[in-house]
Design a protein around this motif. Structure first.
Motif, short mmCIF file in Angstrom:
data_model
loop_
_atom_site.label_atom_id
_atom_site.label_comp_id
_atom_site.label_asym_id
_atom_site.label_seq_id
_atom_site.Cartn_x
_atom_site.Cartn_y
_atom_site.Cartn_z
N PHE B 189 0.85 -1.19 0.00
CA PHE B 189 0.00 0.00 0.00
C PHE B 189 0.88 1.23 0.00
CE2 PHE B 189 0.65 1.12 4.45
CZ PHE B 189 1.09 -0.07 4.98
N LYS B 190 0.29 2.35 -0.40
CA LYS B 190 1.03 3.60 -0.41
C LYS B 190 0.08 4.73 -0.08
CE LYS B 190 4.26 6.54 -1.05
NZ LYS B 190 5.41 6.58 -0.13
N ASP B 191 0.47 5.50 0.91
CA ASP B 191 -0.32 6.67 1.28
C ASP B 191 0.10 7.80 0.36
OD1 ASP B 191 -1.69 8.68 2.68
OD2 ASP B 191 0.10 9.05 3.90
N LEU B 192 -0.84 8.27 -0.48
CA LEU B 192 -0.47 9.32 -1.44
C LEU B 192 -0.70 10.72 -0.89
CD1 LEU B 192 -1.37 8.46 -5.11
CD2 LEU B 192 0.78 8.33 -3.90
N GLY B 193 -1.18 10.82 0.32
CA GLY B 193 -1.45 12.15 0.87
C GLY B 193 -2.64 12.77 0.18
N GLN B 204 -12.51 18.98 -4.07
CA GLN B 204 -12.06 18.98 -2.68
C GLN B 204 -10.80 18.15 -2.55
OE1 GLN B 204 -14.79 16.78 -0.12
NE2 GLN B 204 -16.09 16.44 -1.91
N ALA B 205 -10.07 18.40 -1.47
CA ALA B 205 -8.84 17.66 -1.23
C ALA B 205 -9.16 16.51 -0.30
CB ALA B 205 -7.81 18.58 -0.61
N VAL B 206 -8.78 15.30 -0.68
CA VAL B 206 -9.01 14.15 0.18
C VAL B 206 -7.71 13.36 0.30
CG1 VAL B 206 -11.43 13.96 -0.52
CG2 VAL B 206 -9.70 12.58 -1.66
N GLN B 207 -7.67 12.49 1.29
CA GLN B 207 -6.52 11.61 1.46
C GLN B 207 -6.73 10.38 0.59
OE1 GLN B 207 -3.75 11.92 3.53
NE2 GLN B 207 -4.38 13.98 4.20
N LEU B 208 -5.67 9.98 -0.06
CA LEU B 208 -5.76 8.86 -1.02
C LEU B 208 -4.77 7.78 -0.61
CD1 LEU B 208 -6.74 7.70 -3.74
CD2 LEU B 208 -5.01 9.10 -4.85
#
Lengths: 122, 921
Positions: B189-193, B204-208
């Motif tokens: 997995f990778k947290d893309l911010g 809108q800005a969301v966490q991906l």
């Protein structure tokens, strides 16, 4: 009046069970029956009969129901449950063995010491 | 049917039908007595005499009835009920005592519950998946020559100089997954911010978070509705333009509509179909506290982001960027799995990378993955433990306070206890009665504490996040929290109840009854009470010292001049997706947005930067001065590097940073081929100690072939850079317009309008340029600065609260014990006065006693605080752990409080009338 003896510790339950096993009784009736059977020789503190009755009912040895007394008064009658009957048989047997053993010990003379010991082990 | 069953049935019947039982008992006894009397009459006794004799023979009806109740197992229940009623009556009789005891306990238990639930959430809570304890996080550790030359992810430096990180290249992950026999299937997995998501035209800005195709299968999680991401979705780059959204996002943006399945949203302008919604409580693999809003297949990275420097992410053999995890196999011991996989990592590194001569192998460990990457625990472990210790002290203090009050009451109730003992109560009975009272207080305190917790649980998480962020940390009332609170409540009840209960039950029947009120000499019995008060004062001193240290830290931080004007500045981020705006299109986009914003009504001036000041961000690079001898540097050696920020040409004037020498950026620099920069005073001091830097040139790249020369045109004042605590580093500002690439940037707008008033027009101006670009993290510069002092503020406000509570409790404690001693010594004082003592002497005698008591406690508290302060040394700023001001201040404050608290009892003592005191009994 005949000389009365105090009740031994723990024997009241057995007497109650025995009294009730002969037919349903109210608390006062239990008292009368025990006194009658014992030939008025046993002293039972009347009030202390009830805690014992309640305990036996609590443990399921006897059960109670309200009914009419001889003089048409409401009274609580106790009868033996199957568990109580079993308990009575077991207690009676235990008592008899105990009485036998203790009787044997108390009537002991030196030469039959070993014999009594054998009996205790059986 | 067993006897136990029969007992239970009988017990329940008699407990529930209690009134009926009592009637039956009465009737049965009455029948017995009447039947006996009838028999006696039949025997010839007169009716009245018969009834009398029947009653006599029956014995004491009340005690037989009690024995009947005991037979039914009701006795303890009756006693308890009796104790409870009595305790309630006693507590109602002294409402002041009850209010203080319950109130202080409620505050203490509420604070403990809240802090514990935070600690529980941050330190112990596991991922919301079945069997989280099986999860293992792959972690690499390497020395400074490790064969990892470029990484995208977090890393920590260990005390021994090695670094530890949990990123892998995609090819290494693939090979490990293929060769793995010792764990269950490995997933990544990778947290893309932040990503830009457009739902129905609203950007809108969301966490991906990107996840491998086997992620859901291995996590053993099924979406609440829709389907999971499957291996087929992740089979090839772009194969699965699908997304699963979090429960929170579903709620927020789709109102929990089941029609969300099949809906198309834009993620970084790419149309993506929603295929499922995560169950509530599932937060992905990154963190336990909050969930990314959108989950997509890992292979989508090729569409979401421009390729990395070394080519596409999925085939890049040099860039370490994905996180990997796997579940353990029950039959394979973890040590064995670790050894096998460590060999596999070395093999995979050799197979996929070309190694240089000095490169060393990273070492694999299989860390606990049950809490995800666990940033929160690493970041907050220490502050949380410190807070737990502090609230623990507060609770102890509240207990000591109640114990003290109860002890004083116990002495006052000595007579009552003696009477009860004389009437035949057993000591255990009295012990139980007093314990019932204290448990009743603790239960009321516990209940009120839980109430405080419920009130505080929505505000407390706010302390831990930035002002402009959504509070994702949900403090739910877990069973752990409940059992903690219950245990704390019962323990405190026993703790503060035991000593008074013990001393009550020890009452000597004869002496106490005779003695009451007649002792003329100093009472030795107050000794345990005084020890408790001294202990209370010591604890309060410690807490007050703690709050003084943290408040002074915050004051020191707040008085720091950041070197720029932080007022009336509005900040927000714009993050153009690198796929749509590859370099240098991003630079051009920012220039357009900057221009567009300038004409929005209310905007005084606009600038932007890739590295906002005092926002915990840093960027550094080499600094090679033209004409100076080249410095040879090894990898990992940062000695020659300086900090930088790429900014718009108005940056200095918008931020109010003074130009010391030379000039600021000018509009004509924007399109000039000659790159320009301004440097701060520290840089001049460090790198140009002897000559004038203006007109000199430098290059960021150490490599001579890639050097591009930047001319220094001005010197500017020093500013704080990444945080308030650190002095300005050597820093230069470059003009972003002259760069090839900038990526995301933080816009800074000087405006007199309130943020919420101007935001809509700013958003409209940006969306006119690109409707998929959201304004992210809208905040003021002051909020941004405050965010870096978040922890200090939390500590200052919480410890200040604890300190105040501690002071109040110490005050109550000292007042209580002194008032009690004075009342006990009324006779003695009367005699003293009768024999000619001055009233002033009596007053100072009481005050002196209180002062000694307080002094003793203060000194003990200061000594303990001195030791404990060393543990929080790293959390302080601008003062030593043994800060004389805080220690002296706290000590004298406590002494002053002690004297004030003792003043009323002292006055009362001095006003004793000798005649009355001596006549009194």
């Amino acid at each position: 009046m005949a000389k009365q003896v105090d009740l031994m510790q723990g024997t009241l339950d057995m007497l109650i069970l025995k009294a009730v096993s002969l037919g349903k009784l109210h608390g006062y009736g239990v008292l009368l029956r025990i006194q009658q059977i014992s030939g008025e020789q046993l002293v039972i503190q009347q009030g202390s009969l009830y805690p014992a009755l309640y305990r036996l009912e609590h443990e399921g040895s006897i059960k109670s129901e309200w009914g009419e007394s001889d003089n048409n008064r409401r009274a609580k009658y106790y009868t033996l449950t199957p568990a109580g009957r079993k308990q009575l048989i077991a207690e009676t047997e235990k008592w008899n063995r105990m009485a036998g053993i203790i009787g044997a010990i108390l009537s002991l003379t030196t030469n039959n010491w070993t014999e009594a010991e054998a009996e205790v082990q059986s | 049917m067993s006897a136990r069953w029969s007992r239970l049935k009988s017990w329940l019947r008699s407990t529930l039908g209690r009134r009926r039982l009592e009637q039956d008992m009465d009737e049965e006894v009455r029948f017995h007595i009447e039947a006996r009397a009838d028999d006696l009459v039949r025997e010839g006794v007169v009716p009245n005499e018969a009834i009398r004799r029947a009653r006599l023979e029956f014995g004491a009806v009340a005690s037989h009835k009690d024995a009947m109740r005991t037979s039914l197992g009701l006795r303890w229940l009756d006693d308890l009920w009796c104790d409870l009623r009595y305790a309630a009556r006693i507590l109602r009789k002294s409402p002041g005592f009850t209010a203080i005891a319950v109130g202080s306990l409620a505050l203490a238990i509420g604070a403990n519950t809240t802090i514990f639930s935070i600690a529980n959430e941050i330190l112990y809570e596991r991922l919301g998946v079945p069997h989280p304890e099986q999860l293992r996080l792959f972690t690499l550790t390497g020395d400074k020559n490790v064969a990892v030359h470029s990484s995208w992810g977090n890393w920590d430096r260990l005390p021994d100089g090695r670094t530890t990180f949990n990123s892998f290249t995609y090819p290494i992950y693939q090979q490990l997954k293929k060769d793995n026999r010792v764990l269950q299937d490995i997933f990544a997995f990778k947290d893309l911010g932040h990503a830009n998501v457009t739902v129905d035209g609203d950007a809108q800005a969301v966490q991906l978070e990107l996840v491998s195709g086997n992620f859901y299968e291995q996590m053993k999680v099924n979406p609440a509705i829709g389907r999971a991401i499957l291996p087929a979705d992740d089979s090839a780059p772009g194969a699965g333009a699908v997304a699963i959204i979090s429960d929170g996002f579903w709620q927020r943006s789709f109102g929990r509509s089941p029609n969300v399945i099949g809906k198309v949203i834009n993620v970084n302008t790419i149309p993506v179909t929603i295929i499922g919604v995560n169950p509530r409580g599932f937060t992905g693999a990154k963190s336990v506290q909050s969930s990314p809003e959108v989950f997509m297949p890992l292979s989508m990275i090729s569409l979401l982001r421009a390729d990395s420097l070394g080519g596409p992410y999925l085939s890049n053999t040099r860039l370490f960027w994905v996180q990997i995890m796997a579940r353990t196999k029950p039959e394979v011991p973890i040590a064995q799995a670790q050894t096998a996989l460590n060999l596999a990592v070395s093999a995979a590194v050799r197979a996929t990378m070309t190694l240089k001569k000095d490169d060393t192998m990273p070492v694999l460990t299989l860390d606990d993955g049950s809490r995800g990457l666990n940033f929160a625990a690493r970041q907050f472990a220490k502050p949380v433990y410190v807070l737990l210790a502090l609230v623990g002290f507060v609770l102890l203090l509240a207990c000591a306070n109640i114990a003290n009050l109860m002890l004083a009451r116990a002495s006052a109730r000595q007579r009552e206890m003696s009477v009860r003992l004389a009437l035949g109560a057993g000591r255990s009975r009295i012990l139980r009665q007093v314990l019932t009272e204290s448990l009743m207080i603790s239960f009321m305190g516990g209940a009120a504490g839980v109430f405080f917790y419920f009130m505080g649980r929505s505000t407390v998480p706010r302390l831990f996040i930035n002002a402009w962020e959504r509070p994702d940390l949900n403090l739910s009332f877990h069973w752990q929290v409940f059992s903690f609170t219950a245990a704390v409540t019962i323990l405190t009840g026993i703790l503060f109840g035991l000593i008074p209960a013990w001393s009550s039950s020890k009452a000597e029947v004869g002496t106490a009854l005779k003695e009451a009120g007649k002792t003329a000499t100093k009472h030795r019995k107050a000794w345990s009470g005084k020890a408790i008060v001294a202990f209370q004062v010591a604890l309060s001193t410690m807490l007050v010292v703690g709050s003084a240290l943290f408040i002074r830290t915050l004051i020191n931080l707040n008085s720091i001049d950041p070197g720029f004007r932080a007022d009336h500045l509005l900040l927000f981020d714009i993050n153009p997706p690198s796929k749509q705006y590859p370099a240098p299109k991003d630079v051009a986009l920012h220039a357009r947005i900057e221009e567009a914003l300038r004409s929005v009504p209310g905007v005084q001036s606009v600038t932007l930067t890739d590295n906002p000041l005092v926002a915990s961000d840093t960027s550094t690079s080499g600094f090679n001065i033209q004409g100076a001898p080249k410095v040879e540097r090894k990898r990992g050696d940062n000695s020659g590097s300086v900090s930088l920020a790429d900014v718009g040409h108005d940056f200095l004037s918008v931020m109010g940073i003074p130009v010391i020498a030379g000039r600021a950026f000018a509009p004509q620099d924007v399109n000039s081929p000659q790159r320009v920069a301004v440097v701060n005073q520290t840089l001049v001091r460090q790198l140009f100690p002897h000559d004038n830097p203006i007109g000199r040139r430098f290059s960021l790249d150490d490599n001579p072939e890639k050097q591009e020369w930047i001319e220094i045109v001005g010197i500017v004042g020093d500013t704080r850079y990444s945080n308030l605590k650190d002095e300005a580093p050597a820093l230069h500002f470059d003009l972003y317009n002259q760069l090839q690439e900038i990526g995301g940037a933080t816009y800074t707008i000087r405006t007199q309008m309130p943020p919420e008033a101007i935001t809509p027009s700013l958003r409209a101006a940006v969306q006119k340029i690109d409707r998929d670009l959201p304004l992210m993290d809208i905040r003021t510069q002051q909020q941004q600065i405050d965010a870096t002092t978040q922890q200090e503020r939390v500590f200052a406000s919480l410890t200040a609260g604890f300190g105040l509570l501690a002071l109040a409790l110490a005050c109550v404690g000292i007042y209580g014990i002194m008032a009690y001693t004075v009342s006990q010594r009324t006779n003695e004082i009367g005699i003293r006065l009768a024999l000619g003592a001055e009233r002033g002497q009596v007053r100072s005698m009481v005050l002196r006693e209180a002062t000694w008591l307080a002094l003793f406690g203060v000194l003990a508290g200061l000594a303990a605080a001195l030791g404990l302060a060393q543990l929080v040394k790293s959390m302080l700023y601008g003062l030593k752990a043994a800060d004389p001001l805080s220690f002296a201040g706290a000590g004298s404050l406590l002494l002053a409080i002690a004297i004030i608290a003792a003043w009323i009892p002292a006055m009362r003592a001095s006003r004793v009338e000798p005649m009355e005191a001596l006549r009194h009994e």
